[in-house]
Design a protein around this motif. Structure first.
Motif, PDB file in Angstrom:
ATOM      1  N   GLY A   1      29.949  84.896  34.517  1.00 16.53           N
ATOM      2  CA  GLY A   1      29.200  86.027  33.984  1.00 16.53           C
ATOM      3  C   GLY A   1      28.434  86.749  35.079  1.00 16.53           C
ATOM      4  N   ILE A   2      27.830  85.989  36.003  1.00 12.02           N
ATOM      5  CA  ILE A   2      27.093  86.554  37.132  1.00 12.02           C
ATOM      6  C   ILE A   2      27.575  85.887  38.405  1.00 12.02           C
ATOM      7  N   ILE A   3      27.844  86.676  39.414  1.00  5.48           N
ATOM      8  CA  ILE A   3      28.195  86.160  40.730  1.00  5.48           C
ATOM      9  C   ILE A   3      27.354  86.895  41.766  1.00  5.48           C
ATOM     10  N   VAL A   4      26.704  86.127  42.612  1.00  7.79           N
ATOM     11  CA  VAL A   4      25.931  86.678  43.733  1.00  7.79           C
ATOM     12  C   VAL A   4      26.577  86.182  45.015  1.00  7.79           C
ATOM     13  N   MET A   5      26.990  87.118  45.878  1.00 10.90           N
ATOM     14  CA  MET A   5      27.697  86.754  47.098  1.00 10.90           C
ATOM     15  C   MET A   5      26.850  87.126  48.311  1.00 10.90           C
ATOM     16  N   ASP A   6      26.563  86.120  49.124  1.00  8.47           N
ATOM     17  CA  ASP A   6      25.833  86.308  50.383  1.00  8.47           C
ATOM     18  C   ASP A   6      26.861  86.541  51.477  1.00  8.47           C
ATOM     19  N   TYR A   7      26.980  87.783  51.941  1.00  6.97           N
ATOM     20  CA  TYR A   7      28.034  88.091  52.912  1.00  6.97           C
ATOM     21  C   TYR A   7      27.634  87.720  54.328  1.00  6.97           C
ATOM     22  N   ILE A   8      26.416  87.250  54.527  1.00 11.28           N
ATOM     23  CA  ILE A   8      26.027  86.735  55.839  1.00 11.28           C
ATOM     24  C   ILE A   8      26.397  85.255  55.946  1.00 11.28           C
ATOM     25  N   LYS A   9      26.054  84.490  54.928  1.00 10.52           N
ATOM     26  CA  LYS A   9      26.386  83.065  54.925  1.00 10.52           C
ATOM     27  C   LYS A   9      27.779  82.786  54.378  1.00 10.52           C
ATOM     28  N   ASN A  10      28.447  83.814  53.849  1.00 15.02           N
ATOM     29  CA  ASN A  10      29.767  83.632  53.204  1.00 15.02           C
ATOM     30  C   ASN A  10      29.675  82.607  52.076  1.00 15.02           C
ATOM     31  N   GLU A  11      28.634  82.747  51.256  1.00 12.21           N
ATOM     32  CA  GLU A  11      28.434  81.874  50.123  1.00 12.21           C
ATOM     33  C   GLU A  11      28.392  82.694  48.846  1.00 12.21           C
ATOM     34  N   VAL A  12      28.781  82.069  47.771  1.00  9.51           N
ATOM     35  CA  VAL A  12      28.696  82.711  46.466  1.00  9.51           C
ATOM     36  C   VAL A  12      27.902  81.800  45.536  1.00  9.51           C
ATOM     37  N   TYR A  13      27.169  82.444  44.614  1.00  3.97           N
ATOM     38  CA  TYR A  13      26.456  81.746  43.566  1.00  3.97           C
ATOM     39  C   TYR A  13      26.985  82.287  42.247  1.00  3.97           C
TER      40      TYR A  13
ATOM     41  N   ARG B   1      27.590  76.775  43.492  1.00  2.00           N
ATOM     42  CA  ARG B   1      27.287  77.390  44.789  1.00  2.00           C
ATOM     43  C   ARG B   1      28.393  76.968  45.744  1.00  2.00           C
ATOM     44  N   TYR B   2      29.077  77.958  46.346  1.00  2.00           N
ATOM     45  CA  TYR B   2      30.276  77.672  47.116  1.00  2.00           C
ATOM     46  C   TYR B   2      30.232  78.429  48.433  1.00  2.00           C
ATOM     47  N   ASN B   3      30.651  77.734  49.515  1.00  2.00           N
ATOM     48  CA  ASN B   3      30.701  78.322  50.854  1.00  2.00           C
ATOM     49  C   ASN B   3      32.164  78.498  51.246  1.00  2.00           C
ATOM     50  N   PHE B   4      32.510  79.736  51.574  1.00  2.00           N
ATOM     51  CA  PHE B   4      33.899  80.021  51.926  1.00  2.00           C
ATOM     52  C   PHE B   4      34.283  79.431  53.277  1.00  2.00           C
ATOM     53  N   ASP B   5      33.324  79.321  54.204  1.00  2.00           N
ATOM     54  CA  ASP B   5      33.624  78.809  55.534  1.00  2.00           C
ATOM     55  C   ASP B   5      33.884  77.305  55.493  1.00  2.00           C
ATOM     56  N   THR B   6      32.942  76.563  54.931  1.00  2.00           N
ATOM     57  CA  THR B   6      33.077  75.098  54.918  1.00  2.00           C
ATOM     58  C   THR B   6      33.846  74.586  53.705  1.00  2.00           C
ATOM     59  N   GLN B   7      34.018  75.462  52.689  1.00  2.00           N
ATOM     60  CA  GLN B   7      34.673  75.095  51.432  1.00  2.00           C
ATOM     61  C   GLN B   7      33.958  73.942  50.728  1.00  2.00           C
ATOM     62  N   LYS B   8      32.663  73.828  51.005  1.00  2.00           N
ATOM     63  CA  LYS B   8      31.837  72.868  50.292  1.00  2.00           C
ATOM     64  C   LYS B   8      31.150  73.576  49.131  1.00  2.00           C
ATOM     65  N   ALA B   9      30.753  72.768  48.141  1.00  2.00           N
ATOM     66  CA  ALA B   9      30.152  73.368  46.957  1.00  2.00           C
ATOM     67  C   ALA B   9      29.173  72.401  46.320  1.00  2.00           C
ATOM     68  N   LEU B  10      28.174  72.975  45.666  1.00  2.00           N
ATOM     69  CA  LEU B  10      27.288  72.250  44.774  1.00  2.00           C
ATOM     70  C   LEU B  10      27.540  72.783  43.363  1.00  2.00           C
ATOM     71  N   ILE B  11      27.808  71.856  42.432  1.00  2.00           N
ATOM     72  CA  ILE B  11      28.207  72.242  41.081  1.00  2.00           C
ATOM     73  C   ILE B  11      27.279  71.539  40.104  1.00  2.00           C
ATOM     74  N   TRP B  12      26.773  72.314  39.139  1.00  2.00           N
ATOM     75  CA  TRP B  12      25.871  71.764  38.144  1.00  2.00           C
ATOM     76  C   TRP B  12      26.563  71.746  36.783  1.00  2.00           C
ATOM     77  N   ASN B  13      26.468  70.575  36.109  1.00  2.00           N
ATOM     78  CA  ASN B  13      27.083  70.397  34.779  1.00  2.00           C
ATOM     79  C   ASN B  13      28.562  70.785  34.803  1.00  2.00           C
ATOM     80  N   SER B  14      29.282  70.122  35.680  1.00  2.00           N
ATOM     81  CA  SER B  14      30.699  70.440  35.827  1.00  2.00           C
ATOM     82  C   SER B  14      31.531  69.725  34.767  1.00  2.00           C
ATOM     83  N   ARG B  15      32.660  70.324  34.413  1.00  2.00           N
ATOM     84  CA  ARG B  15      33.624  69.748  33.476  1.00  2.00           C
ATOM     85  C   ARG B  15      35.022  70.020  34.020  1.00  2.00           C
ATOM     86  N   THR B  16      35.801  68.954  34.122  1.00  2.00           N
ATOM     87  CA  THR B  16      37.173  69.090  34.601  1.00  2.00           C
ATOM     88  C   THR B  16      38.048  68.087  33.880  1.00  2.00           C
ATOM     89  N   GLU B  17      39.340  68.362  33.829  1.00  2.00           N
ATOM     90  CA  GLU B  17      40.307  67.486  33.185  1.00  2.00           C
ATOM     91  C   GLU B  17      41.256  66.933  34.235  1.00  2.00           C
TER      92      GLU B  17
END
Length: 905
Positions: A110-122, A152-168
């Motif tokens: 619904g909302i995406i915030v992209m930091d183009y300096i850190k190459n991160e998205v929220y 919260r995801y970083n395009f450079d390192t491809q690391k992420a912090l995920i809250w209340n995740s659900r996957t199958e």
């Protein structure tokens, strides 16, 4: 002047210009957004973002520290409401149905915030005026999908912090869906593409991931998608209530396809054998074509069992399976009078070759052999439905075709037939053919072209060659698989040469004339005579076996004439029954076989009388007939059907309904017989009623001759003896009626249900459950669970019902009795979307006893399955209880209990 060379910034600048130009034409007024407590701390877009004027100073010095980006591709993004760039915050804000694409990474929220300096998205959710959250983030990288509350995801390192995740995650051989393992976590740290770290996670197979009816709570875990979950302290929660079921550490394999691993056992208790561990073992996929399962049972009184199962398949070549079971059964305890030890075994093997593999050479096998009580005394509860099986048979066949003209088919077969009925105990109940060789040459028309039309008596003349050689062994359970079983072996061969021609007379009569020549070989014969060592007055007949090749031949001739008659009775197209059609096929045949007394010898009995015998009596193919036969046979075949007006007004053709699918009569007259020249008249027929839901079959025998006081037929017609024209000596009637709610409403039978029926039939059971159902039938339920919520109820409760009636009448010796009268019935009803009740039973009216009766109860508890089967009385009296997780991934989380019946040895 210093300019920013950052490629993303240049791209974002162009987007900004377009956005400003668009805003000047039609200003965007964003929805008011309240600061709510989200699981990420990403900044929200300012309220006046749409009306901000962004001043771009071309000579201003950039205060950002320039660094080399590691982005390998362009970032594509879009949003439904707006895309805004904040030069001050150095971020891009995307609102409402926002999407970002970068290589194999896809992010929607619904909302995406992209930091183009850190190459991160929220990314996070949006909340409407009622406080309802919507548009949860959807994160996909490769084949892995995560649906969290925020990320919260970083395009450079491809690391992420995920809250209340659900996957199958799918494990096993199934497809992703209801049977998948759901991995939920409050906080997830994505280390790289293949490693995730979870905190306060839940593992479940429940469809409801928001409020699952059960889950395994893990405090900390390492999650490798598609491979495994390694967790620390874990415990089982039922409806959010913790249970004592806990583990200091846990390992959950998520490997798709086949993988080696332990087969978790079942813990049971047997009142005769003590506590037990059953069905535990190890599974090993040897290769992509072959797997192996080794399982076992162990009881505290020393009884044990071993089972080996293997399946193999190669596409377009062959497939098959092997099942072997051995059980060492100990009854009671050493030192007690009722102590005993027995062994039971069974072997099932199936092999089929693909028809495309080699059309001229095929190999197939179906093997089913075992000890006499292999099913009745088995440890394993899934064998209950096989306790009514009284016969085991096997066949291993190799077929080779030589296609050159004339083509020849060779067939080499090893077969086995075993009667395991308790009535055959201590008798020769096993028949083996080791092996049987058959050869047949295609039919040859010597006076006509091979591919031409055969007309007339000469061109239609043909002959064929067949050969059958066999080595037959008759033995019992005690001598089976020992050298003693070969003591009664019989070997022999038969060569047959049938010849025939056919032609028509007067256009409507078909005449066939032919004969048959047979040459019989044997490798031992038997001479008979009185024992010279016995006293003169009471000498016994002894049998002397003569080893060596010997043969005899026999032949015969035959002819037949037949035609087909049609009769139609029309009642008019405006009638409900428009017409009745009768097809009559009468046939008269003649056969002649001479006497072969040249193959008979004589010996003198104790009274000095000559006794006629043949040295071929007792051989595999027997002796030739001593009686001359000159027989005329008569047969009539009838078919009666009706044409009725279809209830469907759109149908253009009337509906055909069989009145009698077949009604046949046959008899014969032997001109050479001294008496009783006319054979009994046999009849049989069948039809289908009630829109093909009821099947009716009947047969019987009518004898024209009377019998004496001893029940023997005499050369006097029954009508001349004061009786009726024909005397009914034997009759049988079989009725079978099958009905279910789908058929009653005209619906098609589900393919999954039909496949389930085939599965049960292949495993030795009946598709109608008249003898009960096996306990291991989870596959059937899982297939149905997917549509359980859409099942119609009220007046449309799903059900099925089967009933079968068998009647037998015997009056050969004036018994005038019903020798067989049994009624079998079974059915299931789905009382509610999650309640099933079934019953199967029967009653023998002659012996006045019930057949095996079984009551079945099943409760679907969403993620759990509860089953209870009960055989309340009889030789297989027992009950079985099961409750466990329905999903095959966590199927080892279960509890089973059963009562072992008192085994009758």
């Amino acid at each position: 002047m210093q300019t920013n060379k950052h490629p993303v910034l240049v791209l974002l600048f162009l987007v900004m210009v377009v956005s400003v130009a668009t805003a000047q034409e039609d200003p965007i007024i964003p929805l008011p957004i309240k600061a709510i407590k989200d699981s990420i701390s990403a900044p929200l877009p300012p309220f006046n973002l749409a009306n901000d004027s962004i001043a771009v100073d071309s000579i201003a010095e950039d205060s950002a520290v320039a660094r080399q980006s590691v982005l390998l591709d362009k970032i594509k993004y879009k949003a439904k409401d707006y895309v805004k760039l904040s030069q001050k915050d150095q971020k891009i804000y995307l609102y409402n149905e926002a999407e970002i694409y970068y290589q194999d990474t896809e992010l929607k929220a619904g909302i995406i915030v992209m930091d183009y300096i850190k190459n991160e998205v929220y990314a996070g959710r949006i909340r409407d005026s009622t406080g309802t959250y919507s548009q949860l983030p959807y994160f996909k990288q490769g084949d892995q999908i995560v649906i969290p509350d925020s990320i919260r995801y970083n395009f450079d390192t491809q690391k992420a912090l995920i809250w209340n995740s659900r996957t199958e995650q799918q494990a096993g051989l199934g497809s992703l869906g209801a049977d998948a393992l759901k991995v939920l976590a409050e906080v997830t740290k994505k280390e790289n593409d293949s490693v995730y770290f979870l905190k306060d996670g839940k593992l479940t197979t429940s469809k409801d991931t928001i409020d699952p009816d059960y889950y395994i709570r893990v405090r900390k875990a390492k999650f490798v998608p598609g491979k495994k979950v390694i967790a620390g302290f874990s415990n089982f929660y039922l409806v959010d209530v913790p249970t004592p079921i806990a583990m200091p550490f846990a390992y959950f394999p998520l490997t798709t396809g086949r993988a080696a691993g332990l087969i978790f056992p079942t813990f049971t208790q047997d009142p005769q054998r003590g506590f037990a561990i059953q069905n535990g073992g190890y599974y090993l996929p040897i290769s992509e074509y072959v797997d192996l399962s080794v399982m076992g049972d162990y009881f505290t009184n020393g009884s044990y069992g071993v089972r080996v199962q293997s399946m193999y398949a190669k596409r377009y070549k062959f497939r098959g399976n092997i099942n072997f079971r051995f059980e060492n059964q100990i009854f009671s305890q050493k030192g007690f009078d009722d102590f005993s030890r027995t062994t039971e075994y069974s072997l099932q093997l199936s092999h089929s070759q693909d028809a495309k593999a080699n059309p001229n050479s095929r190999f197939g096998a179906i093997v089913n052999l075992g000890s006499r009580n292999t099913f009745r005394n088995s440890f394993n509860q899934i064998n209950v439905q096989n306790t009514q099986n009284n016969n085991l048979s096997s066949s291993i066949t190799y077929t080779k075709t030589f296609p050159q003209y004339p083509s020849v088919n060779l067939n080499l077969t090893v077969s086995h037939n075993q009667n395991i009925s308790p009535a055959t105990e201590n008798t020769d109940n096993i028949l083996l053919n080791l092996p049987t060789l058959q050869a047949s040459m295609e039919r040859i028309f010597p006076f006509a072209e091979r591919d031409g039309i055969k007309k007339g008596i000469i061109q239609s003349f043909n002959f064929q060659y067949n050969m059958r050689a066999s080595n037959t062994i008759t033995t019992n359970d005690e001598d089976f698989l020992t050298s003693r079983m070969f003591e009664n072996a019989r070997a022999g061969a038969r060569h047959t040469l049938p010849f025939n021609t056919n032609f028509k007379v007067a256009k409507y009569f078909s005449i066939s004339v032919g004969g048959n020549y047979e040459d019989v070989w044997t490798f031992e014969t038997f001479e008979r005579g009185l024992d010279p060592d016995d006293p003169e007055s009471n000498r016994e007949v002894v049998l002397d076996t003569i080893s060596g090749f010997d043969r005899y031949n026999r032949y015969g001739f035959n002819a037949s004439i037949g035609t087909t008659l049609y009769g139609t009775f029309n009642f008019g197209e405006d009638k409900k029954i428009q017409a009745i059609r009768h097809v009559l096929r009468p046939q008269i045949g003649w056969s002649f076989t001479p006497s072969f007394e040249q193959f008979y010898d004589t010996y003198l009995n104790n009274d000095g009388e000559e006794v006629l015998y043949s040295r071929f009596e007792g051989t595999l193919n027997g002796a030739p007939s001593l009686n001359r036969a000159n027989t005329m046979s008569f047969s009539v075949q009838n078919t009666i059907e009706a044409k009725v007006r279809d209830k469907d007004s759109t149908a253009t053709e009337p509906k055909k309904i069989p009145i009698l699918s077949n009604l046949n009569f046959s008899t014969s007259y032997n001109f050479e017989a001294d008496s009783l020249k006319l054979a009994p008249i046999g009849f049989n027929g069948g039809t289908q009623l009630l829109d093909n839901k009821m099947t009716v079959n009947f047969s019987g025998t009518l004898d024209p001759y009377a019998i004496d006081n001893n029940g023997r037929r005499i050369n006097t017609f029954n009508i001349d003896n004061g009786g009726s024209l024909l005397r009914l000596t034997r009759a049988s009637l079989n009725l079978r009626y099958s009905l279910d709610s789908k058929t009653l409403k005209g619906e098609r039978v589900d393919e999954a249900e039909a496949a389930s029926d085939q599965y049960r039939a292949a495993s030795g059971g009946r598709t109608d459950d008249l003898f009960g159902a096996g306990f291991d039938n989870r596959v059937q339920y899982e297939e149905r669970d997917e549509d359980i919520e859409n099942t119609p109820y009220g007046t449309k409760i799903p059900w099925n019902f089967n009933i079968q009636l068998a009647l037998g009448y015997l009056n050969a010796n004036r018994q005038n009795e019903i020798n067989n009268a049994s009624l079998m019935f079974g059915g299931d009803i789905q009382l509610s979307p999650r309640w099933d009740v079934g019953v199967s039973s029967g009653y023998d009216f002659v012996n006045q006893g019930f057949a095996q009766t079984q009551l079945r109860f099943r409760r679907n508890l969403k993620s759990f399955d509860l089953r209870f089967n009960w055989v309340p009385f009889g030789g297989n009296e027992r009950w079985d209880f099961f409750i466990g997780i329905s999903s095959s991934i966590l199927s080892d989380l279960k509890w089973e209990q059963n009562s072992q019946r008192n085994i009758r040895r």
